[in-house]
Structure formats: C-alpha cells, structure tokens
Design a protein around this motif. Structure first.
Motif, PDB file in Angstrom:
ATOM      1  N   TYR A   1      33.725  60.994  31.445  1.00 47.50           N
ATOM      2  CA  TYR A   1      34.236  61.887  32.489  1.00 47.50           C
ATOM      3  C   TYR A   1      33.929  63.345  32.157  1.00 47.50           C
ATOM      4  O   TYR A   1      33.554  64.132  33.039  1.00 47.50           O
ATOM      5  N   ALA A   2      34.073  63.732  30.883  1.00 44.49           N
ATOM      6  CA  ALA A   2      33.751  65.100  30.486  1.00 44.49           C
ATOM      7  C   ALA A   2      32.268  65.401  30.693  1.00 44.49           C
ATOM      8  O   ALA A   2      31.902  66.515  31.101  1.00 44.49           O
ATOM      9  N   ALA A   3      31.413  64.412  30.423  1.00 40.68           N
ATOM     10  CA  ALA A   3      29.970  64.617  30.640  1.00 40.68           C
ATOM     11  C   ALA A   3      29.643  64.721  32.126  1.00 40.68           C
ATOM     12  O   ALA A   3      28.758  65.490  32.528  1.00 40.68           O
ATOM     13  N   LEU A   4      30.348  63.969  32.962  1.00 42.50           N
ATOM     14  CA  LEU A   4      30.098  64.026  34.401  1.00 42.50           C
ATOM     15  C   LEU A   4      30.521  65.352  35.007  1.00 42.50           C
ATOM     16  O   LEU A   4      29.909  65.833  35.964  1.00 42.50           O
ATOM     17  N   ARG A   5      31.555  65.966  34.450  1.00 42.00           N
ATOM     18  CA  ARG A   5      32.083  67.195  35.036  1.00 42.00           C
ATOM     19  C   ARG A   5      31.171  68.404  34.819  1.00 42.00           C
ATOM     20  O   ARG A   5      31.362  69.430  35.478  1.00 42.00           O
TER      21      ARG A   5
ATOM     22  N   ILE B   1      21.125  60.576  39.391  1.00 37.47           N
ATOM     23  CA  ILE B   1      21.613  61.849  38.865  1.00 37.47           C
ATOM     24  C   ILE B   1      22.645  61.648  37.759  1.00 37.47           C
ATOM     25  O   ILE B   1      22.487  62.142  36.637  1.00 37.47           O
ATOM     26  N   LYS B   2      23.699  60.920  38.062  1.00 34.63           N
ATOM     27  CA  LYS B   2      24.824  60.851  37.133  1.00 34.63           C
ATOM     28  C   LYS B   2      24.485  60.088  35.857  1.00 34.63           C
ATOM     29  O   LYS B   2      24.749  60.580  34.748  1.00 34.63           O
ATOM     30  N   LEU B   3      23.930  58.896  35.990  1.00 38.65           N
ATOM     31  CA  LEU B   3      23.643  58.101  34.788  1.00 38.65           C
ATOM     32  C   LEU B   3      22.603  58.765  33.876  1.00 38.65           C
ATOM     33  O   LEU B   3      22.807  58.812  32.651  1.00 38.65           O
ATOM     34  N   PRO B   4      21.484  59.287  34.417  1.00 36.42           N
ATOM     35  CA  PRO B   4      20.569  59.991  33.507  1.00 36.42           C
ATOM     36  C   PRO B   4      21.179  61.226  32.860  1.00 36.42           C
ATOM     37  O   PRO B   4      20.860  61.558  31.714  1.00 36.42           O
ATOM     38  N   ALA B   5      22.087  61.900  33.582  1.00 32.24           N
ATOM     39  CA  ALA B   5      22.666  63.130  33.033  1.00 32.24           C
ATOM     40  C   ALA B   5      23.630  62.863  31.885  1.00 32.24           C
ATOM     41  O   ALA B   5      23.807  63.729  31.014  1.00 32.24           O
ATOM     42  N   ILE B   6      24.260  61.699  31.877  1.00 31.28           N
ATOM     43  CA  ILE B   6      25.248  61.412  30.817  1.00 31.28           C
ATOM     44  C   ILE B   6      24.681  60.429  29.795  1.00 31.28           C
ATOM     45  O   ILE B   6      25.450  59.785  29.072  1.00 31.28           O
TER      46      ILE B   6
ATOM     47  N   MET C   1      17.957  57.863  22.278  1.00 34.24           N
ATOM     48  CA  MET C   1      17.343  59.165  22.377  1.00 34.24           C
ATOM     49  C   MET C   1      15.868  59.071  22.771  1.00 34.24           C
ATOM     50  O   MET C   1      15.347  59.965  23.414  1.00 34.24           O
ATOM     51  N   ARG C   2      15.229  57.976  22.388  1.00 32.90           N
ATOM     52  CA  ARG C   2      13.825  57.804  22.773  1.00 32.90           C
ATOM     53  C   ARG C   2      13.711  57.638  24.286  1.00 32.90           C
ATOM     54  O   ARG C   2      12.772  58.098  24.916  1.00 32.90           O
ATOM     55  N   LYS C   3      14.664  56.976  24.891  1.00 31.75           N
ATOM     56  CA  LYS C   3      14.664  56.819  26.345  1.00 31.75           C
ATOM     57  C   LYS C   3      14.881  58.149  27.042  1.00 31.75           C
ATOM     58  O   LYS C   3      14.446  58.355  28.167  1.00 31.75           O
ATOM     59  N   GLU C   4      15.584  59.046  26.358  1.00 36.51           N
ATOM     60  CA  GLU C   4      15.904  60.325  26.975  1.00 36.51           C
ATOM     61  C   GLU C   4      14.696  61.244  27.057  1.00 36.51           C
ATOM     62  O   GLU C   4      14.643  62.146  27.863  1.00 36.51           O
ATOM     63  N   VAL C   5      13.706  61.002  26.190  1.00 40.31           N
ATOM     64  CA  VAL C   5      12.531  61.881  26.167  1.00 40.31           C
ATOM     65  C   VAL C   5      11.687  61.657  27.407  1.00 40.31           C
ATOM     66  O   VAL C   5      11.451  60.520  27.796  1.00 40.31           O
TER      67      VAL C   5
END
Length: 311
Positions: A195-199, A223-228, A307-311
C-alpha cells in the motif's frame, strides 16, 4: 599532467593537487567516529555470534576424549542427516504454498485500499494490520486452542452442527494449520508494504491511462504492478527468510499436537532440540550455519531474479 619539482627535492607532484591538510585528516577521522558505534554493535551482535558458531561447528564434544577438533565432519554429518533434510523439505513446501497465498492476499487488499472505492478504508487498513501486533506466541496459543478437536472452535462446530471437520492438528493437516496462522499474522504487514508503494505512484500516470481509455484492470496490470515490483521483491525476500526461520508456531503447538510435530519438524526447531534437549551444541551450530547459507542463497537468487525483471 605531471611536472618535475625543483631540483634537489627528488619528488614529483601533480598539477592542481595539494597535500592533505590537517583539517581534512581530522574530518576523515571524524567520519569514522560517527560510524564507529554502529560498527562496534554490528561486530558484537552479528559478526561475533556467527564467528563463534563457525568455531563450534568445527569441534565435537564426546564423553570419552572431551571436545576435539573434527574439521568438516559435522558438516558431512549434516548433509547426510535424514531428519535435517526432512525438516528442510517441510519448510520448502511451506514456502512454496504459503508465501504466494499470503502475498497474493496482501496484494489484493492493498489494491482494494488504493482504489479509493472501498468504504471505511482506514478502518479496514488498521483491522488487517492489527494481527501483526499480536506476538507470535500469543497467536499460536490462540489458534491452537481454536484448532482443538476436543475443545475450542472446531469442537464446538462439530458438536452443534453435527459435522465432522478434520482435525487441524492431525499429522496431515498441521502444516496447513501453521500456514494459516502465519498468513493471519503477516498479511497486514505485507499489505502495508504494498500500500505504501502504491501511494507514491504519480497521479499523472492514472490520468494519462484514463485519457487513453484504460480500465481499472488495465491500470493495475500496466501501471500499478510494474511500479511496485521493488516492493514485491522485498516482501518476497522477507517472507522467504521468515519461512526458513519457522520456529515459534511449531514449538508452541507441539504440546497440543505431540504426534504431529516432531523435534525435527523445522530446521530451526531441530537446532533448538539438538542444543537444549540433546546437548549437542556443536552439531546444532553446524545445522544453523548450513541453514543460514541455504537461506542466504535462496533469498539472493529470488532478489536477483526480481531485480533482473525490473531492468
């Protein structure tokens, strides 16, 4: 560019550089002074126990001959110990089933709270987080008495409804029962991370998505899932470490289910039994070191993958 110093000095200096002054040296030592309290505490409470455990794992205490150096013999014994591998396999199964369920529920709750369409959002947020404030020992006792087939909630339901629900503390069900306790305890904790990451997601992204005609499910997926994703990785790593450290719940429930929970039910409980019941301190230290390495490797692999997926 190097220039030659005046004759007779025998030194070479670099243009634009100056020897360190006494004030700069004092500032450097001042920095070490600020971090030294942390370094001292870190060495005493983290490095020293690990070093002592490694030291203990290299020795073996015997009735005849006393304590003697055995090298890696304790580690060889651990890798061939059926009870150790049985407990490790049990927590591995627990991790594969309980962690995705717990994180999935926490993510759904966080998304529901962040949507702004949930009435009484503050009440639900506090209510879901509240079980995390309950100590693990109290939670295990509370759920243990509810699980009792001769007493508690399960017994009352079977008696009043004339049903025959399976015994949650039976050998085939006790691991799932422990998973339910852990999920109840930590859903709120992980929900708060998500929730803190979504805000902190910028509102402009939602506005752009609405202009493009994206629906709520599309906003969540794009938007939401990639952002958190970073928060998901952190929560997963913490949950993996917690699963390998499973101790409180089986140790408390053992008195209620002695036939279902053995002394090697989990590696941590096995270490405790070896050290305090079996007086095998050296071998207990060996099992603890092996479990620490296993936990570190698995947690690092999951973090690296995330983290590799995040790149």
């Amino acid at each position: 560019m190097a220039v030659i110093s005046p004759p007779g000095t025998g030194k070479r200096t670099t243009r634009g550089s100056a020897p360190p002054t006494r004030a700069a040296s004092r500032r450097q030592w001042a920095g070490w002074g600020f971090v030294s309290p942390f370094l001292i505490v870190f060495a005493l409470v983290f490095l020293a126990p690990i070093g002592y455990s490694v030291y203990l794992s290299l020795y073996r205490s015997q009735l005849i001959g006393g304590t003697r150096f055995v090298g890696l013999d304790n580690y060889q014994q651990a890798f061939g110990d059926h009870e150790f591998w049985s407990g490790l396999g049990r927590v591995g199964l627990f991790l594969l089933v309980q962690v995705p369920v717990m994180l999935g529920i926490a993510l759904l709750v966080a998304l529901a709270l962040d949507s702004g369409r949930l009435y009484g959002r503050n009440f639900f947020r506090i209510s879901i987080f509240l079980p995390y404030a309950v100590p693990a020992v109290v939670a295990s006792l509370m759920w243990g008495f509810m699980y009792g087939k001769r007493f508690g909630l399960v017994a009352s339901v079977n008696e009043h409804l004339h049903t025959s629900f399976p015994d949650p503390l039976a050998p085939g069900w006790v691991l799932a029962s422990i998973g339910n306790i852990v999920t109840w305890e930590f859903v709120g904790y992980n929900m708060l991370i998500f929730y803190a990451a979504l805000r902190v997601i910028p509102g402009s992204l939602y506005e752009a998505a609405e202009i493009d005609g994206a629906g709520q499910w599309r906003i969540v997926a794009a938007i939401k899932l990639p952002a958190i994703r970073g928060a998901l990785v952190i929560a997963t790593v913490f949950s993996i470490i917690g699963s390998f450290q499973l101790f409180n719940e089986p140790s408390i429930l053992k008195s209620l289910a002695p036939n279902a929970i053995t002394t090697y039910f989990t590696p941590n409980y096995y270490t405790y039994s070896l050290s305090f019941a079996g007086q095998q301190h050296n071998y207990a230290a060996t099992v603890a070191i092996v479990m620490g390495l296993v936990t570190m490797i698995v947690a690092y692999a999951v973090q690296l993958r995330g983290m590799r997926k995040e790149v």
